[in-house]
Design a protein around this motif. Structure first.
Motif, PDB file in Angstrom:
ATOM      1  N   ALA A 226       5.664  44.695 -28.339  1.00 56.93           N
ATOM      2  CA  ALA A 226       6.748  44.379 -29.275  1.00 56.93           C
ATOM      3  C   ALA A 226       7.971  45.233 -28.964  1.00 56.93           C
ATOM      4  CB  ALA A 226       6.283  44.611 -30.712  1.00 56.93           C
ATOM      5  N   GLY A 227       9.089  44.822 -29.526  1.00 59.62           N
ATOM      6  CA  GLY A 227      10.309  45.612 -29.435  1.00 59.62           C
ATOM      7  C   GLY A 227      10.819  45.802 -28.020  1.00 59.62           C
ATOM      8  N   TRP A 228      11.167  47.048 -27.714  1.00 60.62           N
ATOM      9  CA  TRP A 228      11.699  47.355 -26.385  1.00 60.62           C
ATOM     10  C   TRP A 228      10.674  47.093 -25.290  1.00 60.62           C
ATOM     11  CZ3 TRP A 228      16.632  47.446 -25.811  1.00 60.62           C
ATOM     12  CH2 TRP A 228      17.462  47.937 -26.819  1.00 60.62           C
ATOM     13  N   ARG A 229       9.398  47.293 -25.601  1.00 61.88           N
ATOM     14  CA  ARG A 229       8.353  46.996 -24.611  1.00 61.88           C
ATOM     15  C   ARG A 229       8.359  45.507 -24.257  1.00 61.88           C
ATOM     16  NH1 ARG A 229       2.694  50.300 -25.602  1.00 61.88           N
ATOM     17  NH2 ARG A 229       3.578  52.229 -26.405  1.00 61.88           N
ATOM     18  N   ALA A 230       8.522  44.663 -25.279  1.00 62.06           N
ATOM     19  CA  ALA A 230       8.537  43.218 -25.029  1.00 62.06           C
ATOM     20  C   ALA A 230       9.737  42.833 -24.173  1.00 62.06           C
ATOM     21  CB  ALA A 230       8.560  42.460 -26.352  1.00 62.06           C
ATOM     22  N   LEU A 231      10.886  43.397 -24.476  1.00 63.45           N
ATOM     23  CA  LEU A 231      12.091  43.083 -23.695  1.00 63.45           C
ATOM     24  C   LEU A 231      11.944  43.556 -22.251  1.00 63.45           C
ATOM     25  CD1 LEU A 231      14.880  43.964 -26.291  1.00 63.45           C
ATOM     26  CD2 LEU A 231      14.078  41.694 -25.615  1.00 63.45           C
ATOM     27  N   MET A 234       9.534  41.144 -20.515  1.00 60.83           N
ATOM     28  CA  MET A 234      10.180  39.853 -20.265  1.00 60.83           C
ATOM     29  C   MET A 234      11.167  39.957 -19.096  1.00 60.83           C
ATOM     30  SD  MET A 234      10.874  38.593 -24.187  1.00 60.83           S
ATOM     31  CE  MET A 234       9.509  38.453 -25.361  1.00 60.83           C
ATOM     32  N   GLY A 235      11.893  41.059 -19.046  1.00 61.97           N
ATOM     33  CA  GLY A 235      12.818  41.265 -17.927  1.00 61.97           C
ATOM     34  C   GLY A 235      12.081  41.372 -16.606  1.00 61.97           C
ATOM     35  N   HIS A 236      10.937  42.068 -16.633  1.00 63.15           N
ATOM     36  CA  HIS A 236      10.120  42.208 -15.424  1.00 63.15           C
ATOM     37  C   HIS A 236       9.610  40.848 -14.962  1.00 63.15           C
ATOM     38  CE1 HIS A 236       7.324  43.893 -12.547  1.00 63.15           C
ATOM     39  NE2 HIS A 236       6.298  43.338 -13.175  1.00 63.15           N
ATOM     40  N   HIS A 237       9.118  40.051 -15.912  1.00 66.81           N
ATOM     41  CA  HIS A 237       8.621  38.713 -15.566  1.00 66.81           C
ATOM     42  C   HIS A 237       9.741  37.819 -15.048  1.00 66.81           C
ATOM     43  CE1 HIS A 237       4.805  39.029 -18.303  1.00 66.81           C
ATOM     44  NE2 HIS A 237       4.749  39.790 -17.221  1.00 66.81           N
ATOM     45  N   GLN A 238      10.924  37.955 -15.642  1.00 68.03           N
ATOM     46  CA  GLN A 238      12.058  37.154 -15.198  1.00 68.03           C
ATOM     47  C   GLN A 238      12.433  37.488 -13.759  1.00 68.03           C
ATOM     48  OE1 GLN A 238      13.363  34.660 -16.834  1.00 68.03           O
ATOM     49  NE2 GLN A 238      14.857  34.196 -15.225  1.00 68.03           N
ATOM     50  N   GLN A 239      12.364  38.770 -13.413  1.00 68.20           N
ATOM     51  CA  GLN A 239      12.683  39.178 -12.054  1.00 68.20           C
ATOM     52  C   GLN A 239      11.657  38.629 -11.071  1.00 68.20           C
ATOM     53  OE1 GLN A 239      15.522  40.872 -11.070  1.00 68.20           O
ATOM     54  NE2 GLN A 239      14.769  40.197  -9.067  1.00 68.20           N
ATOM     55  N   ILE A 240      10.393  38.621 -11.499  1.00 68.13           N
ATOM     56  CA  ILE A 240       9.332  38.054 -10.649  1.00 68.13           C
ATOM     57  C   ILE A 240       9.605  36.577 -10.394  1.00 68.13           C
ATOM     58  CG2 ILE A 240       6.885  37.420 -10.576  1.00 68.13           C
ATOM     59  CD1 ILE A 240       6.289  40.033 -12.045  1.00 68.13           C
ATOM     60  N   ILE A 241       9.976  35.853 -11.440  1.00 67.23           N
ATOM     61  CA  ILE A 241      10.267  34.420 -11.305  1.00 67.23           C
ATOM     62  C   ILE A 241      11.439  34.197 -10.353  1.00 67.23           C
ATOM     63  CG2 ILE A 241      11.115  32.391 -12.543  1.00 67.23           C
ATOM     64  CD1 ILE A 241       9.466  33.357 -14.949  1.00 67.23           C
ATOM     65  N   LYS A 242      12.457  35.037 -10.456  1.00 70.05           N
ATOM     66  CA  LYS A 242      13.615  34.920  -9.566  1.00 70.05           C
ATOM     67  C   LYS A 242      13.210  35.147  -8.113  1.00 70.05           C
ATOM     68  CE  LYS A 242      17.336  36.203 -12.776  1.00 70.05           C
ATOM     69  NZ  LYS A 242      18.382  37.219 -13.087  1.00 70.05           N
ATOM     70  N   ASP A 243      12.387  36.176  -7.898  1.00 71.35           N
ATOM     71  CA  ASP A 243      11.940  36.476  -6.532  1.00 71.35           C
ATOM     72  C   ASP A 243      11.122  35.328  -5.957  1.00 71.35           C
ATOM     73  OD1 ASP A 243      13.201  38.905  -6.703  1.00 71.35           O
ATOM     74  OD2 ASP A 243      11.382  40.043  -7.171  1.00 71.35           O
ATOM     75  N   ILE A 244      10.227  34.776  -6.777  1.00 68.16           N
ATOM     76  CA  ILE A 244       9.395  33.662  -6.305  1.00 68.16           C
ATOM     77  C   ILE A 244      10.257  32.428  -6.034  1.00 68.16           C
ATOM     78  CG2 ILE A 244       7.543  32.063  -6.939  1.00 68.16           C
ATOM     79  CD1 ILE A 244       6.281  34.346  -8.527  1.00 68.16           C
ATOM     80  N   SER A 245      11.216  32.175  -6.928  1.00 65.15           N
ATOM     81  CA  SER A 245      12.110  31.026  -6.747  1.00 65.15           C
ATOM     82  C   SER A 245      12.881  31.131  -5.439  1.00 65.15           C
ATOM     83  CB  SER A 245      13.096  30.932  -7.918  1.00 65.15           C
ATOM     84  OG  SER A 245      12.440  30.665  -9.128  1.00 65.15           O
ATOM     85  N   ARG A 246      13.341  32.343  -5.128  1.00 60.92           N
ATOM     86  CA  ARG A 246      14.084  32.556  -3.888  1.00 60.92           C
ATOM     87  C   ARG A 246      13.180  32.334  -2.674  1.00 60.92           C
ATOM     88  NH1 ARG A 246      15.836  36.983  -5.170  1.00 60.92           N
ATOM     89  NH2 ARG A 246      14.400  38.393  -4.111  1.00 60.92           N
TER      90      ARG A 246
END
Length: 406
Positions: A226-231, A234-246
């Motif tokens: 929750a809170g800052w941990r969740a953010l 989510m940011g870490h997962h978003q970066q993973i998705i970006k790397d995989i997409s590239r």
């Protein structure tokens, strides 16, 4: 309770107090007790605060025999101290602990699933749910309800009461004490006896995110943040998705289809590679057969390999001995500081592979076994593979001679 400043104000980050005692516990850990403190001790599933006393690190806080012990890295030489807690750590614990109250209440109120245990870890939080199964639909609904409570920004109140007063409230669990019961009330939502630190409003908890769950001791252990941990997650997962997409040269929405296609291609490639390896093995078998030697017990093929897997040499041995009933294979492989071997023979050979192996293994401090037709084992490379192969041949000759004389 007057000395526990974290109960009167969970947001207080610094304080001034007098040292009551400075001592060592039974394990030799240095600690001090103070006239009052804002350092929260470990308890109720919530970890302790950290921080400083006169710039000396507080590395642990425990409540022992009704006194709050601040374990410090070095001695204090003053009567008065200025204490400062690690606010980032404290607020994180406030967010996670309150998120647990909210999420557990969602599971209980809407699905009659109680929480029977809670653990606040460094990375994730877990709750043990008293249910044998948990569906994705149930988890998602509970999560949606919990986040709705966060967004509605309910006030959070703390009330001290006796058992009679506590029983007038819809508490999640019967109190184990009769006086000084601390109840955390999320207005119009949850009533819970708790000794932890909590924010003033549910909005401060921030987003709640379920990571996953698994079966545990007949129930379900669910992980979330929750809170800052969740953010951060989510940011870490978003970066993973970006790397995989590239790497896949595709949009995020196309990743599942691309991965499915890649996995299918990978399986086909594995099948092709396996077929090619099988063909290569038969080529190698023919080469080995050309190196065979006639011995009293049959046709011997002895070979020493380097960094070859036991699986591969076992296949070679099986092909040879199945196709040639008089064949004997002594295959040794040298892998770093180990020697491994497999001994096998065709159905017409009377030599005992397991006996030969058992007699050879002490030389390399090894272990292994098998049966009359096939045995394998390994040990330390205290001699070379060639020397061990020669030993196997010698032992097989001895066995045949003894049998012949018999």
């Amino acid at each position: 309770m007057n000395q526990k400043l974290y109960y009167s104000d969970a947001y207080q980050q610094s304080f001034t107090a007098q040292i009551i005692k400075q001592d060592y516990d039974s394990e030799g850990n240095l600690y001090v007790t103070l006239t009052e403190t804002t350092f929260y001790p470990t308890g109720g599933g919530q970890p302790h605060d950290t921080g400083t006393l006169n710039d000396i690190s507080v590395i642990n806080v425990e409540e022992v025999n009704d006194e709050i012990r601040h374990f410090i890295s070095s001695e204090l030489h003053t009567k008065e101290v200025i204490g400062k807690i690690n606010w980032q750590r404290r607020f994180d614990h406030m967010q996670q602990h309150t998120a647990q109250h909210i999420l557990s209440a969602a599971f209980w109120d809407h699905f009659n699933i109680p929480t029977i245990a809670f653990h606040l870890g460094k990375e994730t939080i877990t709750i043990d749910l008293d249910t044998p199964e948990l569906t994705l639909e149930t988890a998602n609904t509970a999560l949606q309800i919990a986040n709705q409570i966060v967004f509605e920004n309910h006030p959070i109140h703390i009330r001290w009461m006796n058992l009679e007063e506590a029983r007038q409230l819809p508490l999640r669990k019967e109190p184990t004490i009769t006086e000084d019961i601390r109840v955390v009330i999320i207005e119009n939502y949850d009533y819970n006896g708790c000794g932890g630190t909590h924010p003033k409003y549910t909005g401060e908890v921030g987003p709640i995110h379920i990571i996953g769950w698994e079966r545990n001791k007949g129930g379900i252990r669910l992980s979330f943040v929750a809170g800052w941990r969740a953010l951060k997650l989510m940011g870490h997962h978003q970066q993973i998705i970006k790397d995989i997409s590239r790497q896949l040269n595709s949009g995020a929405d196309d990743i599942p289809n691309k991965v499915t296609h890649l996995l299918a291609s990978h399986k086909e490639n594995e099948k092709t590679l396996q077929a090619m390896n099988e063909k290569l093995l038969f080529v190698e078998v023919n080469e080995l057969l050309q190196q065979s030697k006639k011995v009293a017990a049959g046709t011997l093929i002895a070979k020493v390999f380097t960094n070859r897997s036991m699986q591969e040499i076992a296949k070679l041995s099986a092909i040879i001995t199945e196709q040639n009933e008089n064949s004997i294979t002594y295959f040794v492989t040298e892998n770093e500081e180990k020697l491994q071997c497999i001994l096998a023979c065709g159905k017409a050979v009377t030599a005992n592979m397991n006996t030969i192996l058992k007699n050879a293994l002490p030389t390399i401090e090894g272990k292994g076994g098998g049966n009359q037709k096939s045995a394998r084992g390994g040990g330390k490379a205290v001699i070379t593979g060639e020397e061990f192969s020669a030993l196997l041949i010698h032992l097989s000759q001895e066995q045949f001679e003894m049998k012949y004389k018999g």
